[in-house]
Design a protein around this motif. Sequence first.
Motif, short mmCIF file in Angstrom:
data_model
loop_
_atom_site.label_atom_id
_atom_site.label_comp_id
_atom_site.label_asym_id
_atom_site.label_seq_id
_atom_site.Cartn_x
_atom_site.Cartn_y
_atom_site.Cartn_z
N SER A 51 98.30 50.34 70.97
CA SER A 51 97.53 49.91 69.90
C SER A 51 98.11 49.62 68.81
CB SER A 51 96.32 50.56 69.89
OG SER A 51 96.31 51.79 69.21
N MET A 72 92.18 36.89 73.91
CA MET A 72 92.05 38.20 73.34
C MET A 72 92.46 38.00 71.81
SD MET A 72 94.21 39.88 76.67
CE MET A 72 94.38 41.35 75.48
N ASP A 74 91.09 37.16 69.08
CA ASP A 74 90.06 37.42 68.18
C ASP A 74 89.83 38.97 67.90
OD1 ASP A 74 89.24 34.93 67.86
OD2 ASP A 74 87.14 34.79 68.77
N GLU A 75 90.01 39.84 68.81
CA GLU A 75 89.84 41.13 69.02
C GLU A 75 91.06 41.85 68.48
OE1 GLU A 75 89.30 45.04 72.04
OE2 GLU A 75 89.17 42.71 72.60
#
Length: 268
Positions: A51, A72, A74-75
């Motif tokens: 991450s 994916m 937006d996140e």
Amino acid sequence: MSATLLLVGCGKMGSAMLAGWKQADPATRLVVVEPFGAPKGLPADVQVVASADEIPADFQPDAIILAVKPQMMDEALPAYARFADRALYLSIAAGKTLAYFEKHLGASARIVRAMPNTPAAVGRGISALVANGRVDQAGRTLAQQLLSAVGEVAWVEEEGLLDAVTAVSGSGPAYVFLLVETLARAGEQAGLPADLAMRLARATVMGSGELLRQSHESAEQLRRNVTSPKGTTQAALDVLMAEGPAGMADLLRRAVAAGTNRSRELAG
């Protein structure tokens, strides 16, 4: 290409680009963010984290390559806004506009959108790029180097043209693969064994593509070179080049128009 790179997403396209970068400059420093773990075959000096929170504190990328799926984005995107004062953002996500990235990263962010295609996996891709007004010549040069590692690069100045690019080259490999499928099937119907029909179709398309790549003649002239008056090729082309909806020209025109319209719809 001496650059420090952060690759967000390491699927097929991300992996292909990474391999190209390392081949072009083995000393390129790379950190990859991939929540599903390191893909097989990555060079040992490529650091993979799960991450954005795990990116080393001292890591300052020259470019952030956004290779996650559009749904994916937006996140994923907000975690990388902190690099906006330094890094160039290069997105390969279909349908996500420059305005979208400026909204999430800030109006001062330097952003390049790219539409590559799957032959990038073998170094034979082509990518069309468009930049926002904040990208200077150094940024354009870096973006071009990054995509040149997996094939040809072309720039457009109007972002809206990427919709047509998507329909022609982004989706284009699927049209070629469909050609192989249908050509092989037609060979079967003409009496060939299935395995031979597919072998002939694959080799014909691959060989024709390589001939086109190496030749200085136009595609039209190469077609004419194969076609003898009143011969077998001419008989077949009379069918494919028929006027109206039955002909290949009109069929492809409608296919590209449909792809272009769908790309516009996805972009909102």
